[in-house]
Write an enzyme that holds these catalytic residues in place. Structure first.
Site, PDB file in Angstrom:
ATOM      1  N   ARG A  16       1.042  -1.241  -0.125  1.00 52.58           N
ATOM      2  CA  ARG A  16       0.020  -0.245  -0.206  1.00 52.58           C
ATOM      3  C   ARG A  16       1.034   0.876   0.196  1.00 52.58           C
ATOM      4  NH1 ARG A  16      -2.224   1.741   4.481  1.00 52.58           N
ATOM      5  NH2 ARG A  16      -2.562  -0.082   5.410  1.00 52.58           N
ATOM      6  N   TYR A  58     -16.535  14.961 -16.029  1.00 48.32           N
ATOM      7  CA  TYR A  58     -16.835  13.181 -15.891  1.00 48.32           C
ATOM      8  C   TYR A  58     -18.037  13.132 -15.066  1.00 48.32           C
ATOM      9  CZ  TYR A  58     -16.366   7.959 -14.894  1.00 48.32           C
ATOM     10  OH  TYR A  58     -17.047   6.709 -14.912  1.00 48.32           O
ATOM     11  N   ASP A  81      -8.017  17.669 -15.128  1.00 44.91           N
ATOM     12  CA  ASP A  81      -8.148  16.093 -15.898  1.00 44.91           C
ATOM     13  C   ASP A  81      -7.545  16.486 -17.029  1.00 44.91           C
ATOM     14  OD1 ASP A  81      -8.741  13.647 -16.216  1.00 44.91           O
ATOM     15  OD2 ASP A  81     -10.794  13.770 -15.363  1.00 44.91           O
ATOM     16  N   LYS A 120      -7.527   4.628 -19.392  1.00 51.35           N
ATOM     17  CA  LYS A 120      -8.123   4.843 -20.858  1.00 51.35           C
ATOM     18  C   LYS A 120      -6.738   5.021 -22.366  1.00 51.35           C
ATOM     19  CE  LYS A 120     -11.643   6.017 -18.711  1.00 51.35           C
ATOM     20  NZ  LYS A 120     -12.607   5.085 -18.436  1.00 51.35           N
TER      21      LYS A 120
HETATM   22  C1  LIG Z   1     -12.588  12.330 -17.952  1.00 50.86           C
HETATM   23  C2  LIG Z   1     -12.508  10.978 -17.366  1.00 50.86           C
HETATM   24  N1  LIG Z   1     -11.556  11.380 -15.990  1.00 50.86           N
HETATM   25  C3  LIG Z   1     -11.954  10.238 -14.262  1.00 50.86           C
HETATM   26  C4  LIG Z   1     -12.314   9.090 -14.839  1.00 50.86           C
HETATM   27  C5  LIG Z   1     -12.463   8.039 -14.224  1.00 50.86           C
HETATM   28  O1  LIG Z   1     -11.524   7.083 -14.489  1.00 50.86           O
HETATM   29  P1  LIG Z   1     -11.924   5.609 -13.543  1.00 50.86           P
HETATM   30  O2  LIG Z   1     -13.261   4.752 -15.074  1.00 50.86           O
HETATM   31  O3  LIG Z   1     -10.471   5.334 -14.586  1.00 50.86           O
HETATM   32  O4  LIG Z   1     -12.287   5.381 -12.439  1.00 50.86           O
HETATM   33  C6  LIG Z   1     -12.823   8.744 -16.478  1.00 50.86           C
HETATM   34  C7  LIG Z   1     -13.833   7.593 -16.818  1.00 50.86           C
HETATM   35  O5  LIG Z   1     -13.949   7.210 -17.924  1.00 50.86           O
HETATM   36  C8  LIG Z   1     -13.023  10.319 -17.233  1.00 50.86           C
HETATM   37  O6  LIG Z   1     -12.996   9.510 -18.503  1.00 50.86           O
END
Ligand SMILES: Cc1ncc(COP(=O)(O)O)c(C=O)c1O
Length: 380
Positions: free
Chosen positions: A47, A100, A172, A197
Site C-alpha cells: 500500500r 466526468y 484532468d 484510458k
Molecule cells: C475524463 C475522465 N476522468 C476520470 C475518469 C474516471 O476514471 P476511472 O474509471 O479509471 O476511475 C473517467 C472515466 O471514464 C474519465 O472519462
C-alpha cells in the site's frame, strides 16, 4: 518510452519482474524502522508503494514533464486524492459545469458534505472563472476537452486566474492525453488521468495517476496511504507495458479520429460533429494552441433523426463495439444520453448539450478505412 531507463529493475530481465507481494523482508530492525519512516518506500508494504509502481511512475512523470508522479487504483482515486489532499472544511473550489460524471458527483454531493463549497462555471467563459474566485478558493479544477460535447477550457488563462487568487490549478488530462496536451507547461500545478484510458490503452487495467511537483505528490501519497486506493503490482506492470506503445497509439488515434470526423461531417444523416480538430469546432483556434500534439481520439456526433436514428446506428455497427469507456486500441461507440448521463433529467442533459440523437465514438487504432466502412454501413 524512455529507452535505456530501467528504474527499480536491477535484474537482467528486459521486462521487469512483477513484485506480487504485499510485504518485504526488512534487513534489520534499525533499517526497518528507517524504511517505515520514509515517504513512499518502494519495498516495505505494497500500500506504501512497490517497484512496479515506481517504474511506471517514473515513465508517467517523464511523459507529463513533472517532477514526480503517483499511481493509484483508478482514475477516480486520482481525481479525489488530488482534490481532497489539498482541501479542508471552509475551503472553496472553482470547477466547470461539465466534468466526468463521477467527478460531478464528487463536486456537487461529496465535497459540500465535508464543508467545502464548489462553484461550477461555463468552461468556455474565462471571465466566469475569474468572477467565481473568492478569498478562500484553494483549487481551480478543470477538464478539457469534456465529455461528450468536446468543449474546451483555456488552460493557460485558468492557471493564471488560479495563481492570481493564491489557488492551485488542477486538471484532468484524460481525454486529450499527455501526447497531445501538456497542462504543466501551460502553468498547471497538478495533472490527473484515468490511466484506464489512453495511457494503458488496452481496456484491461483500471488505474489513475497524479503528476506534479514532489511536495504535492508526497501530500497525495500520504492521503492514499491512509485512504488506500492502491494500484496493485500486476496492474502497474500492465500499465507500464501499455505505455511502451503510447506514442504509436496516440499518433494513430489522432489521425484516425480526424479522418472519421471529416467523414461524419460530410454525411447527410449527421447534423453536427463535435471534434476540436475540425475547423467547424467553435474553439478550434484554442485547440490548435493548446493541443500541439493532435486532437485526440474522441468524437461526438448528432443524428438528424434523433434518438431512433442514433439507436439504429449503434445497433448496427460491427467493428465499433457498443461499450462505455474510451482510449483503447478498439473503437467503442455509446449513446451518452441513455448510457452515461441516464441519471440526469432531460433538462440537465439539454443544458449540457447531450441531445437524444448524440453518439460518442472512442476512435481506436484499426485501419481507418475499416472504421469508416463500418460507420457508413450503419448510417446507410
Ligand atoms: C475524463 C475522465 N476522468 C476520470 C475518469 C474516471 O476514471 P476511472 O474509471 O479509471 O476511475 C473517467 C472515466 O471514464 C474519465 O472519462
Amino acid at each position: 518510452m524512455i529507452q535505456g531507463a530501467r528504474p527499480y529493475n536491477d535484474t537482467a530481465a528486459v521486462m521487469p519482474p512483477i513484485y506480487q507481494t504485499t510485504t518485504y523482508q526488512l534487513p534489520s530492525p534499525e533499517a526497518g524502522a528507517a524504511i517505515a519512516a520514509e515517504i513512499a518506500p518502494s519495498q516495505f508494504y505494497t500500500r506504501y508503494g512497490s517497484p512496479n509502481n515506481k517504474q511506471v511512475e517514473a515513465l508517467l512523470a517523464a511523459l507529463e514533464g513533472s517532477e514526480a508522479a503517483l499511481v493509484l487504483g483508478s482514475g477516480m482515486a486520482a481525481v479525489s486524492t488530488a482534490l481532497l489532499s489539498n482541501l479542508k472544511a471552509g475551503d472553496h473550489v472553482v470547477a466547470q459545469h461539465t466534468h466526468y460524471t463521477a467527478t460531478m458527483s464528487l463536486l456537487s454531493d461529496v465535497l459540500p458534505r465535508f464543508g467545502i463549497e464548489v462553484t461550477q462555471v461555463d468552461q468556455r467563459d474565462i471571465e466566469a472563472f475569474a468572477r467565481a474566485m473568492r478569498p478562500n478558493t484553494k483549487i481551480v479544477y478543470t477538464e478539457t476537452p469534456t465529455n461528450p460535447t468536446m468543449d474546451l477550457t483555456d488552460l493557460r488563462a485558468t492557471a493564471e486566474i488560479a495563481h492570481a487568487g493564491g489557488a492551485l490549478a488542477i486538471t484532468d488530462n484524460t481525454f486529450a492525453s499527455a501526447y497531445n496536451q501538456r497542462p504543466l507547461a501551460l502553468g498547471y500545478d497538478l495533472v490527473v488521468h484515468s490511466a484506464t484510458k489512453y495511457l494503458n490503452g488496452h481496456s484491461d487495467v483500471t488505474a489513475g495517476v497524479i503528476c506534479g511537483p514532489r511536495a504535492l505528490i508526497e501530500k497525495a501519497w500520504e492521503h492514499m496511504r491512509i485512504n488506500g486506493p492502491v494500484l496493485h503490482p500486476f496492474e502497474a506492470w500492465l500499465l507500464r507495458r501499455g505505455l511502451q506503445t503510447y506514442g504509436l497509439r496516440m499518433a494513430r488515434h489522432n489521425a484516425n479520429a480526424l479522418a472519421v470526423a471529416r467523414f461524419l461531417e460530410s454525411h447527410p444523416a449527421v447534423s453536427r460533429v463535435y471534434y476540436p480538430g475540425l475547423e467547424s469546432h467553435p474553439q478550434h483556434a484554442l485547440a490548435k494552441r493548446q493541443m500541439p500534439g493532435g486532437f485526440g481520439g474522441m468524437i461526438a456526433f448528432e443524428m438528424k433523426g434523433g434518438y431512433d436514428a442514433a439507436y439504429r446506428v449503434i445497433g448496427r455497427t460491427k467493428l465499433c463495439i457498443l461499450a462505455v469507456s474510451l482510449g483503447g486500441v478498439e473503437t467503442l461507440i455509446t449513446h451518452p444520453a441513455s448510457m452515461v448521463h441516464s441519471q440526469q433529467t432531460d433538462e440537465q442533459r439539454a443544458q449540457a448539450g447531450i441531445a437524444p440523437g448524440l453518439i460518442r465514438l472512442s476512435v481506436g487504432c484499426e485501419d481507418v478505412e475499416d472504421i469508416i466502412a463500418d460507420l457508413a454501413q450503419a448510417l446507410a
